[in-house]
Enzyme design. Structure first.
Site, PDB file in Angstrom:
ATOM      1  N   ASP A   1       3.286   3.875  -5.328  1.00  0.00           N
ATOM      2  CA  ASP A   1       2.181   4.320  -4.473  1.00  0.00           C
ATOM      3  C   ASP A   1       2.073   5.842  -4.377  1.00  0.00           C
ATOM      4  OD1 ASP A   1       1.669   1.636  -3.973  1.00  0.00           O
ATOM      5  OD2 ASP A   1       2.992   1.611  -2.222  1.00  0.00           O
TER       6      ASP A   1
ATOM      7  N   GLY B   1       0.091   7.651  -6.098  1.00  0.00           N
ATOM      8  CA  GLY B   1      -1.285   8.100  -6.344  1.00  0.00           C
ATOM      9  C   GLY B   1      -1.629   8.055  -7.829  1.00  0.00           C
ATOM     10  N   LYS B   2      -0.936   7.177  -8.562  1.00  0.00           N
ATOM     11  CA  LYS B   2      -1.113   7.110 -10.014  1.00  0.00           C
ATOM     12  C   LYS B   2      -2.557   6.784 -10.395  1.00  0.00           C
ATOM     13  CE  LYS B   2       2.114   3.969  -9.959  1.00  0.00           C
ATOM     14  NZ  LYS B   2       2.662   4.109  -8.594  1.00  0.00           N
TER      15      LYS B   2
ATOM     16  N   GLY C   1      -0.946  -1.760  -6.921  1.00  0.00           N
ATOM     17  CA  GLY C   1      -2.243  -1.572  -6.275  1.00  0.00           C
ATOM     18  C   GLY C   1      -2.589  -0.108  -6.455  1.00  0.00           C
ATOM     19  N   HIS C   2      -3.497   0.176  -7.377  1.00  0.00           N
ATOM     20  CA  HIS C   2      -3.835   1.566  -7.709  1.00  0.00           C
ATOM     21  C   HIS C   2      -5.221   1.886  -7.155  1.00  0.00           C
ATOM     22  CE1 HIS C   2      -0.792   1.615 -11.291  1.00  0.00           C
ATOM     23  NE2 HIS C   2      -0.248   1.326 -10.136  1.00  0.00           N
TER      24      HIS C   2
ATOM     25  N   GLN D   1       4.402   0.905 -10.296  1.00  0.00           N
ATOM     26  CA  GLN D   1       5.585   1.079  -9.452  1.00  0.00           C
ATOM     27  C   GLN D   1       6.093   2.526  -9.566  1.00  0.00           C
ATOM     28  OE1 GLN D   1       5.656  -2.193 -11.538  1.00  0.00           O
ATOM     29  NE2 GLN D   1       4.264  -2.556  -9.859  1.00  0.00           N
TER      30      GLN D   1
ATOM     31  N   ALA E   1      -1.775  -0.866  -0.510  1.00  0.00           N
ATOM     32  CA  ALA E   1      -3.149  -0.950  -1.015  1.00  0.00           C
ATOM     33  C   ALA E   1      -3.607  -2.399  -1.150  1.00  0.00           C
ATOM     34  CB  ALA E   1      -3.240  -0.248  -2.378  1.00  0.00           C
TER      35      ALA E   1
ATOM     36  N   THR F   1      -1.296  -5.363  -0.035  1.00  0.00           N
ATOM     37  CA  THR F   1      -0.701  -6.232   0.981  1.00  0.00           C
ATOM     38  C   THR F   1      -0.975  -5.737   2.398  1.00  0.00           C
ATOM     39  OG1 THR F   1       1.313  -4.928   0.878  1.00  0.00           O
ATOM     40  CG2 THR F   1       1.213  -6.873  -0.539  1.00  0.00           C
TER      41      THR F   1
ATOM     42  N   VAL G   1      -5.262  17.111  -2.958  1.00  0.00           N
ATOM     43  CA  VAL G   1      -5.444  17.468  -1.541  1.00  0.00           C
ATOM     44  C   VAL G   1      -6.345  16.464  -0.808  1.00  0.00           C
ATOM     45  CG1 VAL G   1      -4.984  19.940  -1.852  1.00  0.00           C
ATOM     46  CG2 VAL G   1      -7.325  19.082  -2.144  1.00  0.00           C
TER      47      VAL G   1
HETATM   48  P1  GDP Z   1      -0.668   4.180  -6.775  1.00  0.00           P
HETATM   49  O1  GDP Z   1      -0.145   2.808  -6.616  1.00  0.00           O
HETATM   50  O2  GDP Z   1       0.354   5.139  -7.273  1.00  0.00           O
HETATM   51  O3  GDP Z   1      -1.930   4.254  -7.583  1.00  0.00           O
HETATM   52  O4  GDP Z   1      -1.044   4.683  -5.300  1.00  0.00           O
HETATM   53  P2  GDP Z   1      -1.789   3.816  -4.154  1.00  0.00           P
HETATM   54  O5  GDP Z   1      -3.212   3.701  -4.492  1.00  0.00           O
HETATM   55  O6  GDP Z   1      -1.042   2.563  -3.876  1.00  0.00           O
HETATM   56  O7  GDP Z   1      -1.551   4.736  -2.891  1.00  0.00           O
HETATM   57  C1  GDP Z   1      -1.987   6.046  -2.833  1.00  0.00           C
HETATM   58  C2  GDP Z   1      -2.909   6.186  -1.617  1.00  0.00           C
HETATM   59  O8  GDP Z   1      -3.085   7.546  -1.320  1.00  0.00           O
HETATM   60  C3  GDP Z   1      -4.296   5.636  -1.858  1.00  0.00           C
HETATM   61  O9  GDP Z   1      -4.813   5.150  -0.651  1.00  0.00           O
HETATM   62  C4  GDP Z   1      -5.084   6.875  -2.323  1.00  0.00           C
HETATM   63  O10 GDP Z   1      -6.462   6.774  -2.053  1.00  0.00           O
HETATM   64  C5  GDP Z   1      -4.436   7.934  -1.476  1.00  0.00           C
HETATM   65  N1  GDP Z   1      -4.384   9.281  -2.060  1.00  0.00           N
HETATM   66  C6  GDP Z   1      -4.177   9.636  -3.344  1.00  0.00           C
HETATM   67  N2  GDP Z   1      -4.076  10.975  -3.458  1.00  0.00           N
HETATM   68  C7  GDP Z   1      -4.216  11.470  -2.209  1.00  0.00           C
HETATM   69  C8  GDP Z   1      -4.179  12.796  -1.668  1.00  0.00           C
HETATM   70  O11 GDP Z   1      -3.972  13.783  -2.345  1.00  0.00           O
HETATM   71  N3  GDP Z   1      -4.354  12.904  -0.314  1.00  0.00           N
HETATM   72  C9  GDP Z   1      -4.555  11.838   0.492  1.00  0.00           C
HETATM   73  N4  GDP Z   1      -4.716  12.051   1.794  1.00  0.00           N
HETATM   74  N5  GDP Z   1      -4.611  10.585   0.012  1.00  0.00           N
HETATM   75  C10 GDP Z   1      -4.414  10.396  -1.318  1.00  0.00           C
HETATM   76  P1  IMO Z   2       2.267   0.578  -7.438  1.00  0.00           P
HETATM   77  O1  IMO Z   2       2.009   0.454  -8.922  1.00  0.00           O
HETATM   78  C1  IMO Z   2       5.138   0.158  -4.189  1.00  0.00           C
HETATM   79  C2  IMO Z   2       8.075  -3.068  -4.533  1.00  0.00           C
HETATM   80  C3  IMO Z   2       7.968  -4.216  -3.544  1.00  0.00           C
HETATM   81  C4  IMO Z   2       9.415  -4.622  -3.433  1.00  0.00           C
HETATM   82  C5  IMO Z   2       9.927  -4.436  -4.865  1.00  0.00           C
HETATM   83  C6  IMO Z   2       9.955  -5.697  -5.697  1.00  0.00           C
HETATM   84  O2  IMO Z   2       1.076   0.313  -6.600  1.00  0.00           O
HETATM   85  O3  IMO Z   2       2.954   1.863  -7.137  1.00  0.00           O
HETATM   86  P2  IMO Z   2       8.054  -7.156  -6.876  1.00  0.00           P
HETATM   87  O4  IMO Z   2       6.873  -7.852  -6.296  1.00  0.00           O
HETATM   88  O5  IMO Z   2       7.719  -6.129  -7.914  1.00  0.00           O
HETATM   89  O6  IMO Z   2       9.126  -8.094  -7.341  1.00  0.00           O
HETATM   90  O7  IMO Z   2       8.697  -6.357  -5.614  1.00  0.00           O
HETATM   91  O8  IMO Z   2       9.069  -3.485  -5.469  1.00  0.00           O
HETATM   92  N1  IMO Z   2       6.842  -2.770  -5.297  1.00  0.00           N
HETATM   93  C7  IMO Z   2       6.050  -1.732  -5.070  1.00  0.00           C
HETATM   94  N2  IMO Z   2       6.108  -0.770  -4.121  1.00  0.00           N
HETATM   95  N3  IMO Z   2       4.185   0.215  -5.135  1.00  0.00           N
HETATM   96  C8  IMO Z   2       4.138  -0.721  -6.100  1.00  0.00           C
HETATM   97  O9  IMO Z   2       3.272  -0.639  -7.140  1.00  0.00           O
HETATM   98  C9  IMO Z   2       5.065  -1.774  -6.080  1.00  0.00           C
HETATM   99  N4  IMO Z   2       5.295  -2.863  -6.850  1.00  0.00           N
HETATM  100  C10 IMO Z   2       6.380  -3.457  -6.368  1.00  0.00           C
HETATM  101  O10 IMO Z   2       7.460  -3.775  -2.316  1.00  0.00           O
HETATM  102  O11 IMO Z   2      10.125  -3.719  -2.610  1.00  0.00           O
HETATM  103 MG    MG Z   3       0.034   1.309  -5.139  1.00  0.00          MG
END
Ligand code: GDP
Ligand code: IMO
Ligand code: MG
Length: 420
Positions: free
Chosen positions: A13, A15-16, A40-41, A221, A296, A298, A410
């Protein structure tokens, strides 16, 4: 040509999704190499927000081919949901997305096994996303898996054998699930899946490279969730590091070009497992509130803490990071001071190299304190506009991590991205 890799350096999570979307105009191909719908991206642009689970984050940019590689595990039902939502918002998903024949399928019974395994672990549960990731990779490694390519010939019999094996396992665990409805939905989704281009993606990617095309590999991840190097057993079931891109796409190690390592200006984790810099106080709650730190997909609360440079250095080393990208810098805009963990104290001994175990009881983070910038940065468009105290934080991190920070983010929107 070489492939560039973009991946998370913390516990996911980071911010990929946002950055892959921002970088995609410079690439011809974007490919996912591991994980599945546990990801969840999030992408935000034109006032809209999208969350992608299995589909690469390059899907919204025109002229880019997106590939779900052999290292990915795919749930047909969730894939259909995701793909149909994209189709409905006008994305030419069938034209732009290709799937590897060698990607493994998540069966309804894999999800049930995931839940049963967690239940059996009781207090020691991993806190998985419940998407069947562990059981699907277990079947892959134990050579019992079903692959997308299997859907093309004599599929029903192969599926029935796998399902029956799973049902016997569930029964041994005291579970007797009713699966007729789940199964019907799943088989329906398999038919939808067959409308897509299911290909030998390793050949497609290597042909693209030979033709001078630019390829970006999108990690899911994060490094601290890697099956080998993460905080085992509280990890996911795939290799989330750069090497995972080689095996998850069929790209030779000599083909790896730039490695973009993404991290948050602080740190978060979802699920169980050690987290040395976790904050249980008001500061942790403030970071969660300002950073909207909830899953994002769950909606689970993310645990929040200060940045951990011991773990980050380890991640940079394992991945061969060439460029760092710092996300969510704006979340710290209001803080008087910011802390960064530069070492761990373990049983009185100071440790700067990431150790075998980071169990909370024995570990104490050693912090340095950095003055905050107390300036809202969300509207900034260039690095020059950013406050000096923030630049000092960036300089400090670059020096500690011995790697340049090429981009700072930012805000969640595409436009809130500053390339230095
Ligand atoms: P990922 O799984 O690495 O793609 O990241 P997620 O989407 O799960 O979580 C990143 C969260 O941070 C999302 O809600 C994005 O919209 C948000 N986000 C990403 N970059 C920024 C940032 O620079 N600032 C803020 N405030 N939110 C951000
Ligand atoms: P993104 O790509 C954050 C965590 C789960 C749990 C562990 C094992 O959005 O960054 P799993 O279902 O993979 O067997 O769970 O890994 N986990 C994540 N945490 N971001 C993710 O993906 C994750 N994918 C799995 O919360 O601790
Ligand atoms: Mg994510």
């Amino acid at each position: 040509m070489k492939v560039d890799v973009l991946l998370g350096l913390q516990w996911g999570d980071e911010g990929k999704g946002k950055v892959v979307d921002v970088l995609t105009p410079a690439y011809d191909v974007v490919a996912r190499f591991q994980g599945g719908p546990n990801a969840g991206h999030t992408l935000e642009f034109d006032g809209k927000k999208y969350v992608l689970r299995s589909i690469p984050s390059g899907i919204f940019q025109d002229n880019t081919i997106n590939i779900i590689g052999n290292g990915v595990v795919l749930d047909p039902v969730l894939f259909m949901e995701e793909a149909k939502a994209l189709e409905a918002s006008g994305v030419d998903i069938k034209g732009k997305l290709k799937l590897s024949k060698k990607a493994h399928l998540i069966l309804p019974t894999h999800r049930l096994l995931d839940a049963a395994n967690e239940k059996a672990k009781a207090a020691g549960k991993i806190g998985t996303t419940g998407k069947g990731i562990g059981p699907t990779y277990t079947d892959k490694i134990s050579r019992n898996g079903l692959r997308l390519g299997d859907t093309l010939h004599n599929f029903e019999a192969k599926y029935a054998a796998a399902r029956d094996r799973h049902l016997a396992m569930l029964e041994a665990m005291g579970e007797k699930p009713e699966i007729a409805e789940l199964e019907a939905k799943w088989l329906d989704a398999i038919n939808y899946l067959k409308e897509f281009d299911i290909i030998d993606s390793e050949h497609a990617i290597n042909h693209a490279l030979k033709d001078g095309k630019k390829v970006l590999c999108e990690g899911a991840q994060g490094t601290m969730l890697d099956i080998d190097f993460g905080s085992y057993p509280f990890v996911t079931s795939s290799n989330t590091i750069t090497a995972g891109a080689c095996v998850g796409l069929g790209v030779a190690p000599s083909r790896i070009g730039d490695v973009y390592g993404i991290f948050k200006a602080y740190c978060t984790r979802v699920g169980s497992g050690p987290f040395p810099t976790e904050l249980f106080d008001e500061t942790g709650k403030t970071i969660r509130a300002i950073g909207h730190e909830y899953g994002a997909v769950t909606g689970r609360e993310r645990r929040c803490g200060w940045i951990d440079l011991v773990a980050l250095k380890y991640a940079i080393m394992l991945n061969g990071v060439t460029k760092l990208i710092m996300m969510k810098s704006d979340v710290l805009d209001g803080f008087d001071e910011i802390k960064a963990c530069v070492a761990y104290k373990i049983n009185g001994e100071t440790v700067t190299e990431f150790p075998y175990s980071i169990e909370e009881e024995t570990i104490e983070p050693v912090y340095v304190t950095i003055p905050g910038w107390k300036t809202q940065m969300t509207e900034a468009k260039t690095y020059d506009e950013l406050p000096q105290a923030f630049k000092n934080y960036v300089d400090f991190l670059e020096k500690e991590l011995e790697t340049p920070i090429a981009i700072v983010s930012v805000g969640p929107d595409r436009t809130q991205t500053i390339v230095r």
